[in-house]
Write an enzyme that holds these catalytic residues in place. Structure first.
Site, mmCIF file in Angstrom:
data_model
loop_
_atom_site.group_PDB
_atom_site.id
_atom_site.type_symbol
_atom_site.label_atom_id
_atom_site.label_comp_id
_atom_site.label_asym_id
_atom_site.label_seq_id
_atom_site.Cartn_x
_atom_site.Cartn_y
_atom_site.Cartn_z
ATOM 1 N N ASP A 53 -28.735 -1.884 13.317
ATOM 2 C CA ASP A 53 -30.118 -1.388 13.322
ATOM 3 C C ASP A 53 -30.257 -0.002 12.697
ATOM 4 O O ASP A 53 -31.319 0.628 12.831
ATOM 5 C CB ASP A 53 -30.681 -1.402 14.745
ATOM 6 C CG ASP A 53 -29.897 -0.502 15.692
ATOM 7 O OD1 ASP A 53 -28.697 -0.286 15.458
ATOM 8 O OD2 ASP A 53 -30.504 -0.017 16.668
ATOM 9 N N LYS A 65 -30.858 8.232 17.292
ATOM 10 C CA LYS A 65 -29.808 8.614 16.364
ATOM 11 C C LYS A 65 -30.127 7.973 15.027
ATOM 12 O O LYS A 65 -30.878 7.005 14.975
ATOM 13 C CB LYS A 65 -28.440 8.217 16.893
ATOM 14 C CG LYS A 65 -28.255 6.764 17.262
ATOM 15 C CD LYS A 65 -26.909 6.613 17.960
ATOM 16 C CE LYS A 65 -26.578 5.174 18.297
ATOM 17 N NZ LYS A 65 -27.229 4.720 19.530
ATOM 18 N N ASP A 119 -28.872 2.989 13.233
ATOM 19 C CA ASP A 119 -28.858 4.284 13.913
ATOM 20 C C ASP A 119 -27.473 4.921 13.976
ATOM 21 O O ASP A 119 -27.343 6.104 14.241
ATOM 22 C CB ASP A 119 -29.517 4.229 15.298
ATOM 23 C CG ASP A 119 -28.912 3.180 16.204
ATOM 24 O OD1 ASP A 119 -27.946 2.509 15.791
ATOM 25 O OD2 ASP A 119 -29.418 3.016 17.332
ATOM 26 N N ARG A 120 -26.421 4.123 13.743
ATOM 27 C CA ARG A 120 -25.071 4.702 13.778
ATOM 28 C C ARG A 120 -24.608 5.073 12.364
ATOM 29 O O ARG A 120 -25.132 4.533 11.387
ATOM 30 C CB ARG A 120 -24.077 3.698 14.352
ATOM 31 C CG ARG A 120 -24.351 3.358 15.789
ATOM 32 C CD ARG A 120 -23.281 2.439 16.327
ATOM 33 N NE ARG A 120 -23.494 2.224 17.748
ATOM 34 C CZ ARG A 120 -22.548 1.930 18.620
ATOM 35 N NH1 ARG A 120 -21.307 1.782 18.204
ATOM 36 N NH2 ARG A 120 -22.818 1.775 19.892
ATOM 37 N N ASP A 124 -24.906 0.799 10.999
ATOM 38 C CA ASP A 124 -24.723 -0.401 11.833
ATOM 39 C C ASP A 124 -25.906 -1.359 11.729
ATOM 40 O O ASP A 124 -26.791 -1.187 10.882
ATOM 41 C CB ASP A 124 -24.507 0.005 13.290
ATOM 42 C CG ASP A 124 -25.766 0.578 13.911
ATOM 43 O OD1 ASP A 124 -26.571 1.169 13.158
ATOM 44 O OD2 ASP A 124 -25.958 0.431 15.129
ATOM 45 N N SER A 168 -28.125 -3.829 18.099
ATOM 46 C CA SER A 168 -27.357 -2.774 17.441
ATOM 47 C C SER A 168 -26.141 -3.288 16.685
ATOM 48 O O SER A 168 -26.254 -4.142 15.826
ATOM 49 C CB SER A 168 -26.975 -1.738 18.493
ATOM 50 O OG SER A 168 -26.372 -0.654 17.869
ATOM 51 N N HIS A 169 -24.960 -2.801 17.073
ATOM 52 C CA HIS A 169 -23.733 -3.135 16.345
ATOM 53 C C HIS A 169 -23.136 -4.458 16.831
ATOM 54 O O HIS A 169 -22.106 -4.879 16.322
ATOM 55 C CB HIS A 169 -22.721 -2.017 16.549
ATOM 56 C CG HIS A 169 -22.425 -1.794 17.997
ATOM 57 N ND1 HIS A 169 -23.367 -1.293 18.856
ATOM 58 C CD2 HIS A 169 -21.346 -2.063 18.735
ATOM 59 C CE1 HIS A 169 -22.858 -1.242 20.064
ATOM 60 N NE2 HIS A 169 -21.631 -1.697 20.034
HETATM 61 C C1 G16 Z 1 -25.914 2.517 22.424
HETATM 62 C C2 G16 Z 1 -26.582 3.761 22.907
HETATM 63 C C3 G16 Z 1 -25.663 4.939 22.706
HETATM 64 C C4 G16 Z 1 -24.323 4.692 23.356
HETATM 65 C C5 G16 Z 1 -23.736 3.393 22.839
HETATM 66 C C6 G16 Z 1 -22.446 2.978 23.526
HETATM 67 O O1 G16 Z 1 -25.753 2.592 21.046
HETATM 68 O O2 G16 Z 1 -27.787 3.989 22.210
HETATM 69 O O3 G16 Z 1 -26.292 6.058 23.243
HETATM 70 O O4 G16 Z 1 -23.450 5.741 23.079
HETATM 71 O O5 G16 Z 1 -24.654 2.347 23.038
HETATM 72 O O6 G16 Z 1 -22.704 2.591 24.813
HETATM 73 P P1 G16 Z 1 -21.628 1.909 25.749
HETATM 74 O O7 G16 Z 1 -20.433 2.827 25.728
HETATM 75 O O8 G16 Z 1 -22.338 1.868 27.072
HETATM 76 O O9 G16 Z 1 -21.284 0.563 25.197
HETATM 77 P P2 G16 Z 1 -26.280 1.424 20.114
HETATM 78 O O10 G16 Z 1 -26.007 1.892 18.729
HETATM 79 O O11 G16 Z 1 -25.454 0.237 20.555
HETATM 80 O O12 G16 Z 1 -27.727 1.300 20.468
#
Ligand code: G16
Length: 549
Positions: free
Chosen positions: A285, A382, A287-288, A283, A118-119
């Site tokens: 991937d 998302k 999704d954000r 981000d 992800s990010h």
């Molecule tokens: C992931 C999850 C999200 C979550 C985020 C933050 O996002 O898919 O549902 O809100 O992590 O998680 P944490 O607060 O546990 O670091 P992504 O975009 O990283 O896949």
């Protein structure tokens, strides 16, 4: 060319103890994934967790980060050795997370493997990740990830086809053993879905009117090809609207996180002398999303509330919303909109996987999280670009700017000032102890006053899924000061190093005369209370956050 069955190798391996998926899949340093058999063990555990894989279709792709291509080739050969009939792989190994969800659903796949952290930063010293999405297109629910983890603890063998690499840069079908690999365009299905939801004609008119300028920062991550195709080619935005549109294995050395701290180039533009009317970023991937107006930041909780309040203006949502979902730490702005619309608002633990049952059961149409995630029932992830198109559709209909529209929204519903303070790099024991001490303190917190704030409710958030009744505990500690304010304490589940403690601070302001205050100022006293409650300095040695979002 078909490989003989005896090309299937059963390779002996031993278990790694650290393959429990976190908030979103298994995320580790690249070097961890590069250990012999590390990826193979986890992928075999995913495959072994499936009731049915013989004759099934699997979707495969990732965000293009370092190690993506090597991992795609390994997983293709493992899929061929594990009885899948067909794998749909994005050309060049590319598929954004929401596009993967779309492809799984559209082609009736039994699931998909998405390669992304992800990010989190990429490159040889960065992070890598593997997520498994189920046949509804959404992240595997907790029961499934726990089953995968259990299998990873006792794995002894994995299966792989002894074969050469597949050319994944050319569209079309090739045989790999008894399996078909179909290399698909990563954008086509997704772009068609977007066209079915939004008024492309109206958005195109806005983008070509000469009166409206936008900038989309793809952050050298996966959304580049999607944004070029949809915004510039299909909607006719001027070439150059999409910046940093080329996916790079290390995201150009930057952090592919669409937040004001990381989308530096976009922020400079949007806060410059002649800013575009609308700015957005996505981000690693895809999704954000982050939404900006000229000199104006839209917080993710406000974005969700605003989209819910204006969904009737958008063709794909004109029939109304069944309900709204938000993760517990996300601001309660959406709750007010849901109440006015007369639809339920569900409060779930952090993690998109918790929206899956609510979406499948038709209980919610839109959902979102404070962590820059917004989405709907169109897929089960998302979706960054979807949120951008949703905003564009509303802007095209309303004919007003982002700031004017959001200020009007606050006048109608009140404003939720919201900020997240992260305390990074805490050692695990310190972070766990802080949470444990706070948990023990809960019975005595109720009714206590801290300055102007009196605790009206506090708990260790537990969620009972209303669809399958599964219970998820210890999802963050809520300290609520009636309607007016709230503090949430929670440990991040996506890091790959030391622990991160997140403090989510929220203050509600009904008075429009007080809607233009700086957020930092508005939540300053609450931030001080948050530190006092957990004795932050004494427990961690910290007096201020490492990051403020
Ligand atoms: C992931 C999850 C999200 C979550 C985020 C933050 O996002 O898919 O549902 O809100 O992590 O998680 P944490 O607060 O546990 O670091 P992504 O975009 O990283 O896949």
């Amino acid at each position: 060319m078909r490989e003989p069955d005896d090309a299937i190798e059963t390779v002996e391996t031993s278990a790694f103890p650290d393959q429990r998926p976190g908030t979103s899949g298994l995320r580790k340093k690249v070097s961890v994934f590069q250990q012999p058999n590390y990826l193979e063990n986890f992928v075999q555990s995913i495959f072994d967790s499936l009731d049915q894989r013989k004759g099934q279709t699997l979707v495969l792709g990732g965000d293009g980060r370092f190690h993506n291509l090597e991992a795609v080739q390994i997983i293709l050969k493992m899929a061929a050795a594990n009885g899948f009939a067909r794998v749909l792989v994005g050309r060049g190994g590319i598929l954004s997370t929401p596009a993967a969800s779309c492809v799984i659903r559209k082609h009736g796949a039994c699931g998909g493997v998405i390669l992304s952290a992800s990010h989190n930063p990429g490159g040889p010293d960065g992070d890598f990740g593997v997520k498994f999405n189920i046949s509804n297109g959404g992240p595997a629910p907790e029961a499934a990830t726990e089953a995968i983890y259990a299998l990873s603890r006792r794995i002894k063998h994995f299966r792989v086809l002894g074969a050469g690499d597949v050319d994944i840069d050319r569209l079309g079908q090739v045989e790999l053993g008894c399996m078909i690999v179909e290399v698909i365009d990563p954008v086509t299905d997704y772009a068609a879905l977007m066209e079915s939801l939004f008024d492309f004609g109206r958005i195109a008119k806005l983008l070509s009117s000469g009166r409206f300028r936008m900038c989309f920062d793809a952050m050298n991550a996966v959304t580049g090809p999607y944004a070029h195709e949809i915004l510039e080619r299909r909607l006719g935005a001027p070439i150059g609207t999409v910046i940093n549109g080329q996916p790079l294995p290390d995201f150009g050395g930057r952090h592919p996180d669409p937040s004001p701290a990381n989308a530096v180039e976009l922020l400079r533009l949007m806060n410059g002398a002649v800013p575009p009317d609308f700015g957005a970023a996505s981000d690693g991937d895809g999704d954000r999303n982050m939404i900006l107006g000229a000199n104006f930041f839209v917080s993710p909780g406000d974005s969700l509330a605003f989209l819910a309040a204006n969904a009737h203006l958008v063709p794909g949502y004109a029939k109304g919303l069944a309900g709204v979902g938000r993760s517990m730490p996300t601001s309660r702005a959406a709750d007010r909109v849901a109440a006015e619309l007369g639809v339920p608002c569900y409060e779930t633990p952090t993690g998109w996987k918790f929206f899956g049952n609510l979406l499948d059961d038709g209980r919610i149409t839109l959902c979102g999280e404070e962590s820059f995630g917004t989405g709907s029932d169109h897929v089960r992830e998302k979706d960054g670009l979807w949120a951008v198109l949703f905003w564009l559709n509303i802007l095209a209909v309303q004919g007003q700017g982002v700031e004017d529209l959001l200020t009007a929204h606050w006048r109608r519903f009140g404003r939720h000032y919201y900020v997240r303070h992260d305390y990074d790099d805490l050692d695990d024991a310190t972070a766990e102890t802080l949470m444990a001490v706070l948990r023990r303190q809960l019975p005595n917190l109720q009714g206590r006053s801290f300055g102007a704030f009196t605790v009206s409710e506090c708990d260790d958030f537990a969620y009972t899924d209303p669809v399958d009744q599964s219970v998820t505990e210890h999802q963050g500690i809520r300290v609520v000061f009636s309607d007016a304010a709230r503090i949430v304490y929670r440990l991040s589940g996506t890091g790959t190093g030391a622990a991160t403690l997140r403090l989510y601070l929220e203050r509600f302001e009904p008075d429009p005369a007080r809607h233009a205050l700086p957020t930092t100022e508005t939540v300053a006293d609450l931030a001080a209370v948050a530190l006092e409650i957990v004795q932050m300095e004494a427990q961690t040695g910290r007096t201020c956050p490492s990051a403020v979002t």
